[in-house]
Design an enzyme around this catalytic site. Structure first.
Site, short mmCIF file in Angstrom:
data_model
loop_
_atom_site.label_atom_id
_atom_site.label_comp_id
_atom_site.label_asym_id
_atom_site.label_seq_id
_atom_site.Cartn_x
_atom_site.Cartn_y
_atom_site.Cartn_z
N GLU A 67 10.71 3.10 -10.13
CA GLU A 67 11.46 4.26 -9.59
C GLU A 67 10.70 5.57 -9.78
OE1 GLU A 67 15.66 4.09 -9.61
OE2 GLU A 67 15.69 1.93 -9.97
N ASN B 128 0.82 -1.23 0.00
CA ASN B 128 0.00 0.00 0.00
C ASN B 128 0.84 1.27 0.00
OD1 ASN B 128 -2.65 -1.11 -0.10
ND2 ASN B 128 -2.30 -1.85 1.99
N THR C 34 6.58 6.33 -11.23
CA THR C 34 5.92 6.28 -12.55
C THR C 34 6.19 7.59 -13.28
OG1 THR C 34 3.89 7.29 -11.73
CG2 THR C 34 4.01 4.87 -11.62
N GLY D 65 3.23 2.59 -2.81
CA GLY D 65 3.92 2.57 -4.10
C GLY D 65 4.31 3.99 -4.45
N SER D 66 3.45 4.67 -5.24
CA SER D 66 3.71 6.09 -5.54
C SER D 66 3.74 6.90 -4.26
CB SER D 66 2.62 6.63 -6.47
OG SER D 66 2.74 6.04 -7.75
N1 CAA Z 1 15.33 15.13 -2.18
C1 CAA Z 1 15.36 15.48 -0.86
N2 CAA Z 1 14.23 15.69 -0.15
C2 CAA Z 1 13.06 15.53 -0.78
C3 CAA Z 1 12.95 15.17 -2.14
C4 CAA Z 1 14.16 14.97 -2.85
N3 CAA Z 1 14.15 14.63 -4.14
N4 CAA Z 1 11.66 15.09 -2.48
C5 CAA Z 1 10.95 15.40 -1.37
N5 CAA Z 1 11.80 15.67 -0.34
C6 CAA Z 1 11.45 16.08 1.01
C7 CAA Z 1 10.64 17.36 0.98
O1 CAA Z 1 11.48 18.50 0.96
C8 CAA Z 1 9.83 17.26 2.25
O2 CAA Z 1 10.64 17.64 3.34
P1 CAA Z 1 10.01 18.55 4.54
O3 CAA Z 1 8.88 17.75 5.09
O4 CAA Z 1 11.16 18.72 5.47
O5 CAA Z 1 9.53 19.80 3.90
C9 CAA Z 1 9.58 15.76 2.40
O6 CAA Z 1 10.60 15.11 1.61
C10 CAA Z 1 8.22 15.34 1.89
O7 CAA Z 1 8.11 15.81 0.54
P2 CAA Z 1 6.73 15.78 -0.24
O8 CAA Z 1 5.67 16.42 0.60
O9 CAA Z 1 6.97 16.32 -1.61
O10 CAA Z 1 6.44 14.21 -0.29
P3 CAA Z 1 5.20 13.43 -0.84
O11 CAA Z 1 4.75 12.47 0.20
O12 CAA Z 1 4.18 14.37 -1.41
O13 CAA Z 1 5.85 12.54 -2.01
C11 CAA Z 1 6.65 12.03 -4.21
C12 CAA Z 1 6.51 13.06 -3.08
C13 CAA Z 1 7.51 12.71 -5.26
C14 CAA Z 1 5.30 11.68 -4.80
C15 CAA Z 1 7.35 10.77 -3.64
O14 CAA Z 1 6.53 10.07 -2.74
C16 CAA Z 1 7.79 9.83 -4.73
O15 CAA Z 1 8.86 10.00 -5.30
N6 CAA Z 1 6.99 8.74 -5.03
C17 CAA Z 1 7.41 7.71 -5.92
C18 CAA Z 1 8.12 6.63 -5.15
C19 CAA Z 1 9.03 5.79 -6.01
O16 CAA Z 1 9.73 6.30 -6.87
N7 CAA Z 1 9.05 4.50 -5.74
C20 CAA Z 1 9.89 3.60 -6.44
C21 CAA Z 1 10.50 2.62 -5.48
S1 CAA Z 1 11.90 1.70 -6.03
C22 CAA Z 1 11.38 0.70 -7.28
O17 CAA Z 1 10.79 1.15 -8.20
C23 CAA Z 1 11.67 -0.75 -7.21
C24 CAA Z 1 12.93 -1.18 -7.80
O18 CAA Z 1 13.59 -2.03 -7.22
C25 CAA Z 1 13.37 -0.72 -9.15
#
Ligand code: CAA
Length: 381
Positions: free
Chosen positions: A365, A130, A367, A132-133
């Site tokens: 990594e 639950n 979507t 993912g994104s």
């Molecule tokens: N670098 C550093 N800090 C970051 C950041 C970054 N790139 N992006 C966000 N943050 C920080 C923010 O500054 C914020 O900090 P504060 O609370 O101190 O202000 C905190 O993180 C929360 O940020 P958001 O409110 O923007 O976070 P969010 O919950 O809205 O999520 C999102 C943002 C971009 C949607 C993120 O959840 C995301 O990247 N989701 C996708 C996840 C993903 O890529 N999963 C893949 C897993 S690996 C895989 O695919 C399997 C494999 O083995 C290949």
């Protein structure tokens, strides 16, 4: 901006190209069919110095950068995208978790050296059924008990899960704080009671890469394996995914280039209506369109790698690179299958595998819709 690669970068590209052509190409179709990862070839890539490219020599790397790493991932992915993602996850997502963490030098060396040398694999345990994104929605917990933490939960879609010696596992140390209560732990998967490989996924593409669940049941890890402060886990995961997205972009670009090269060769050879199909102007126009898209994607990727290597912020450029390179991979591979006709649909012509492999690059990594969120969000902040 200088678009010329250095002699060293050209040499790395050539080493990776040769390795891909001579070692990965024979057997790539069979490995796809059998879902078998070539562990021996992974060790060989390590011996060639290809795996730990972007990390300092002190932790087992080659002391180079993301540009060199992206070039190597691109080359191997032209031939075998399963190898490309296994390599990328070990290097960027596992290696990046350790390298970008608050761990001291000794701990970094301990958990990176064998991975950088390609002797063992690393994996990245963030995603849950639950979460993912919404990566911050993890519910796996790590509870302190004396000198240890006790981890309980399930991480899914772990690339390298069944192979990896180590995993960077993101777990809640302060569950009431949700994403702000996450920390990162290194778990020695092969030598720690309480962790086991769960379901091994049967996938559409990247079939030779091994992807599984990791299940933690009262899994005790030394407190020293916590490599972030409490609450810093989410930021580490996000920073590490920025690095990983450069790797996936390079994988996507490699798939696009590999399929494109095969389509060009085929179109020169294949004759219909008494002439090579390449002489059909409609096909030439479409191939020209794809050539332009590949070239554009390449420089967006190289810009992201350069931003990383010159210490500039690179979240945005990594998201853009992941978006354009993987969308290009999907588009090019679909056209390659189309232009190669019935043959393109058949296993021995490689491009149908590349089309299946391309699809997941638009998904993992983050979507490509998440990449749009990252880029779009920054435009209007
Ligand atoms: N670098 C550093 N800090 C970051 C950041 C970054 N790139 N992006 C966000 N943050 C920080 C923010 O500054 C914020 O900090 P504060 O609370 O101190 O202000 C905190 O993180 C929360 O940020 P958001 O409110 O923007 O976070 P969010 O919950 O809205 O999520 C999102 C943002 C971009 C949607 C993120 O959840 C995301 O990247 N989701 C996708 C996840 C993903 O890529 N999963 C893949 C897993 S690996 C895989 O695919 C399997 C494999 O083995 C290949």
């Amino acid at each position: 901006m200088n678009f010329e690669l250095t002699e060293q970068q050209l040499a790395i590209k050539e080493t990776a190209r040769k390795f891909a052509e001579e070692e990965l190409l024979p057997g790539v179709i069979e490995r796809d069919e059998a879902s078998e990862f070539p562990v021996d070839l992974y060790h060989k890539a390590g011996e060639l110095g290809l795996i730990g490219l972007p990390y300092p020599k002190e932790v087992g790397g080659q002391g180079l950068g993301y540009m060199e790493y992206a070039l190597a991932v691109e080359e191997v992915s032209k031939v075998d995208a399963s190898f490309g993602i296994s390599y990328s996850v070990s290097t960027s997502l596992y290696g990046g978790s350790v390298w970008n963490s608050a761990a001291d030098d000794e701990t970094k060396k301990k958990f990176m050296e064998e991975v950088c040398k390609g002797q063992v694999h690393g994996s990245f345990g963030l995603t849950e059924p639950n979460a993912g994104s919404d990566a911050g929605g993890c519910i796996t917990t790590a509870v302190k008990d004396g000198d240890e933490y006790v981890i309980n939960g399930l991480k899914c879609f772990n690339t390298n899960g069944p192979l990896a010696r180590y995993s960077a596992v993101y777990a809640l140390v302060e569950p009431e704080k949700k994403a702000k209560g996450l920390a990162c732990f290194i778990v020695d998967i092969k030598n720690t009671p309480g962790v086991r490989v769960g379901k091994i996924e049967n996938k559409m593409g990247i079939r030779a890469a091994q992807v599984s669940e990791l299940i933690f049941e009262d899994c005790r890890v030394p407190a020293a394996n916590k490599i972030t402060a409490d609450g810093d886990g989410f930021k580490l995961a996000m920073q590490t995914l920025d690095c990983g997205r450069i790797g996936v972009a390079a994988q996507g670009l490699g798939i696009a280039e590999g399929a494109f090269e095969r389509a060009v060769a085929y179109m020169k050879e294949r004759e219909q209506f008494g002439k090579p199909i390449a002489t059909n102007q409609y096909l030439q126009f479409k191939m020209a369109d794809l050539a332009v898209k590949i070239e554009a994607a390449k420089y967006v990727l190289y810009k992201a790698a350069m931003d990383h290597d010159t210490g500039k912020p690179f979240s945005q450029s990594a998201a853009k690179a992941k978006y354009i390179c993987t969308n290009t991979a999907m588009e090019v591979t679909e056209w390659a299958v189309q232009f190669m006709g019935g043959n393109g649909y058949m296993r021995e012509y490689h491009v149908e595998r590349m089309m299946r492999d391309a699809k997941i690059t638009q998904i993992y990594e983050g979507t490509n819709q998440i990449q749009q969120l990252i880029v779009g969000g920054a435009l209007f902040r």
